[in-house]
Write a protein that holds these residues in place. Structure first.
Motif, mmCIF file in Angstrom:
data_model
loop_
_atom_site.group_PDB
_atom_site.id
_atom_site.type_symbol
_atom_site.label_atom_id
_atom_site.label_comp_id
_atom_site.label_asym_id
_atom_site.label_seq_id
_atom_site.Cartn_x
_atom_site.Cartn_y
_atom_site.Cartn_z
ATOM 1 N N LEU A 98 0.800 -1.050 -0.032
ATOM 2 C CA LEU A 98 -0.013 -0.011 -0.047
ATOM 3 C C LEU A 98 0.812 1.302 0.047
ATOM 4 O O LEU A 98 2.007 1.212 0.814
ATOM 5 C CB LEU A 98 -0.822 -0.026 1.212
ATOM 6 C CG LEU A 98 -2.121 -1.002 1.283
ATOM 7 C CD1 LEU A 98 -2.715 -1.046 2.579
ATOM 8 C CD2 LEU A 98 -2.943 -0.914 0.031
ATOM 9 N N TRP A 116 -4.531 10.063 -2.002
ATOM 10 C CA TRP A 116 -4.585 8.995 -2.762
ATOM 11 C C TRP A 116 -3.856 7.698 -2.518
ATOM 12 O O TRP A 116 -2.408 7.645 -2.483
ATOM 13 C CB TRP A 116 -4.092 9.490 -4.406
ATOM 14 C CG TRP A 116 -4.270 8.654 -5.468
ATOM 15 C CD1 TRP A 116 -5.056 7.344 -5.498
ATOM 16 C CD2 TRP A 116 -4.160 8.941 -6.906
ATOM 17 N NE1 TRP A 116 -4.941 6.826 -6.790
ATOM 18 C CE2 TRP A 116 -4.591 7.651 -7.471
ATOM 19 C CE3 TRP A 116 -3.670 9.981 -7.418
ATOM 20 C CZ2 TRP A 116 -4.346 7.541 -9.022
ATOM 21 C CZ3 TRP A 116 -3.403 9.940 -8.664
ATOM 22 C CH2 TRP A 116 -3.874 8.828 -9.466
ATOM 23 N N THR A 160 -3.110 3.783 -3.196
ATOM 24 C CA THR A 160 -2.876 2.752 -4.150
ATOM 25 C C THR A 160 -2.472 1.515 -3.546
ATOM 26 O O THR A 160 -1.542 1.300 -2.611
ATOM 27 C CB THR A 160 -2.142 3.119 -5.596
ATOM 28 O OG1 THR A 160 -0.535 3.193 -5.202
ATOM 29 C CG2 THR A 160 -2.563 4.523 -6.206
ATOM 30 N N GLU A 161 -2.879 0.408 -4.008
ATOM 31 C CA GLU A 161 -2.318 -1.023 -3.951
ATOM 32 C C GLU A 161 -1.661 -1.860 -5.041
ATOM 33 O O GLU A 161 -2.145 -1.576 -6.209
ATOM 34 C CB GLU A 161 -3.287 -2.009 -3.387
ATOM 35 C CG GLU A 161 -2.731 -3.415 -3.114
ATOM 36 C CD GLU A 161 -3.963 -4.316 -2.737
ATOM 37 O OE1 GLU A 161 -3.725 -5.618 -2.432
ATOM 38 O OE2 GLU A 161 -5.090 -3.828 -2.672
ATOM 39 N N THR A 220 -1.039 -4.507 -6.916
ATOM 40 C CA THR A 220 -2.052 -5.984 -7.024
ATOM 41 C C THR A 220 -1.230 -7.004 -7.550
ATOM 42 O O THR A 220 -1.600 -8.208 -7.504
ATOM 43 C CB THR A 220 -3.142 -5.730 -7.658
ATOM 44 O OG1 THR A 220 -3.177 -5.214 -9.103
ATOM 45 C CG2 THR A 220 -3.990 -4.701 -6.809
ATOM 46 N N ASP A 279 -0.782 -1.208 -10.307
ATOM 47 C CA ASP A 279 -1.319 -0.393 -9.199
ATOM 48 C C ASP A 279 -2.765 -0.171 -9.287
ATOM 49 O O ASP A 279 -3.138 0.345 -10.698
ATOM 50 C CB ASP A 279 -0.421 0.626 -8.963
ATOM 51 C CG ASP A 279 -0.540 1.842 -9.926
ATOM 52 O OD1 ASP A 279 -1.322 2.570 -10.012
ATOM 53 O OD2 ASP A 279 0.473 1.757 -10.871
ATOM 54 N N GLU A 280 -3.577 -0.191 -8.205
ATOM 55 C CA GLU A 280 -4.905 0.119 -8.351
ATOM 56 C C GLU A 280 -5.123 1.149 -7.143
ATOM 57 O O GLU A 280 -4.813 0.637 -5.935
ATOM 58 C CB GLU A 280 -5.732 -1.065 -8.264
ATOM 59 C CG GLU A 280 -5.552 -2.181 -9.284
ATOM 60 C CD GLU A 280 -6.491 -3.376 -9.182
ATOM 61 O OE1 GLU A 280 -7.205 -3.498 -8.061
ATOM 62 O OE2 GLU A 280 -6.427 -4.231 -10.004
ATOM 63 N N GLN A 281 -5.965 2.267 -7.400
ATOM 64 C CA GLN A 281 -6.554 2.909 -6.515
ATOM 65 C C GLN A 281 -7.318 2.232 -5.520
ATOM 66 O O GLN A 281 -8.248 1.544 -5.739
ATOM 67 C CB GLN A 281 -7.161 4.235 -7.227
ATOM 68 C CG GLN A 281 -7.683 4.983 -6.064
ATOM 69 C CD GLN A 281 -8.508 6.192 -6.681
ATOM 70 O OE1 GLN A 281 -8.049 7.000 -7.150
ATOM 71 N NE2 GLN A 281 -10.004 6.042 -6.619
ATOM 72 N N ARG A 282 -7.137 2.641 -4.316
ATOM 73 C CA ARG A 282 -8.097 2.044 -2.991
ATOM 74 C C ARG A 282 -8.944 3.185 -2.581
ATOM 75 O O ARG A 282 -10.065 2.892 -2.285
ATOM 76 C CB ARG A 282 -7.231 1.444 -1.893
ATOM 77 C CG ARG A 282 -6.611 0.070 -2.407
ATOM 78 C CD ARG A 282 -7.607 -0.890 -2.745
ATOM 79 N NE ARG A 282 -7.082 -1.973 -3.551
ATOM 80 C CZ ARG A 282 -7.389 -2.636 -4.533
ATOM 81 N NH1 ARG A 282 -8.284 -1.830 -5.276
ATOM 82 N NH2 ARG A 282 -6.869 -3.545 -5.003
ATOM 83 N N PHE A 283 -8.529 4.279 -2.630
ATOM 84 C CA PHE A 283 -9.376 5.602 -2.495
ATOM 85 C C PHE A 283 -8.442 6.864 -2.994
ATOM 86 O O PHE A 283 -7.368 6.694 -2.928
ATOM 87 C CB PHE A 283 -9.606 5.716 -0.991
ATOM 88 C CG PHE A 283 -8.729 6.181 0.104
ATOM 89 C CD1 PHE A 283 -8.145 7.725 -0.017
ATOM 90 C CD2 PHE A 283 -8.019 5.327 0.863
ATOM 91 C CE1 PHE A 283 -7.027 7.741 0.936
ATOM 92 C CE2 PHE A 283 -7.138 5.436 1.634
ATOM 93 C CZ PHE A 283 -6.629 6.853 1.850
ATOM 94 N N HIS A 319 -6.913 1.677 -12.486
ATOM 95 C CA HIS A 319 -6.007 0.634 -12.805
ATOM 96 C C HIS A 319 -4.801 0.661 -13.678
ATOM 97 O O HIS A 319 -5.107 1.107 -14.964
ATOM 98 C CB HIS A 319 -6.945 -0.673 -13.392
ATOM 99 C CG HIS A 319 -6.465 -1.926 -13.581
ATOM 100 N ND1 HIS A 319 -5.945 -2.268 -14.647
ATOM 101 C CD2 HIS A 319 -6.522 -3.103 -12.755
ATOM 102 C CE1 HIS A 319 -5.335 -3.552 -14.705
ATOM 103 N NE2 HIS A 319 -5.758 -3.770 -13.394
#
Length: 158
Positions: free
Chosen positions: A55, A70, A72-73, A75, A85-89, A96
């Motif tokens: 994270l 912002w 991101t994880e 993944t 990497d994908e946004q988590r909030f 994506h």
């Protein structure tokens, strides 16, 4: 929900190992982000080496004087070929971002592919048409120029 796509590719005069080392180090993202965005990493889980589940929390300005958090994880990681990497909030309804690397005749072809969606339905679609798409493109245009200059310096002979 409307999903938008941006895909960019660039040849860098470096090895696959050098590309992976640079792009899989989260702190290097600040080097390739436009300065006006005020990009700062606030939190990085684990260590410096990227791994699935990592994270990263950033602070960025989405518009002048409007900072947002912002998160991101990371993944997916297949070293040295790609990571996601994908946004988590954050500011998007969906973010994506795929980073692909492959050996090319002149070095490494690096490809970014981003799929994103804007919140707020019709208003979000209008915002994308009016300015968000141009902002996302400008970020990747900036990255292209910075990377071209950054890696060109490594191969200058005197």
């Amino acid at each position: 929900m409307k999903i938008y796509n941006l895909k960019r590719a660039q040849i860098l005069p470096i090895s696959l190992a050098e590309a992976w080392q640079f792009f899989s180090t989260p702190k290097n993202l600040q080097k390739i982000t436009p300065p006006h965005m005020g990009f700062k990493i606030k939190y990085l889980s684990g260590n410096e080496k990227m791994y699935p589940g990592q994270l990263i929390l950033y602070k960025i300005n989405i518009l002048p004087g409007i900072p947002v958090d912002w998160a991101t994880e990371i993944t997916h990681v297949v070293e040295p070929y790609y990571f996601v990497d994908e946004q988590r909030f954050g500011p998007y309804k969906l973010w994506h971002h795929q980073h692909h690397f492959r050996e090319a005749e002149q070095g490494v072809e690096m490809t970014d592919e981003v799929n994103y969606a804007i919140p707020l339905g019709f208003i979000g679609r209008m915002a994308n048409s009016l300015f968000v798409r141009r902002q996302v493109e400008a970020i990747f245009d900036h990255r292209h120029r910075v990377l071209e200059n950054y890696f060109a310096k490594k191969f200058v002979t005197v």
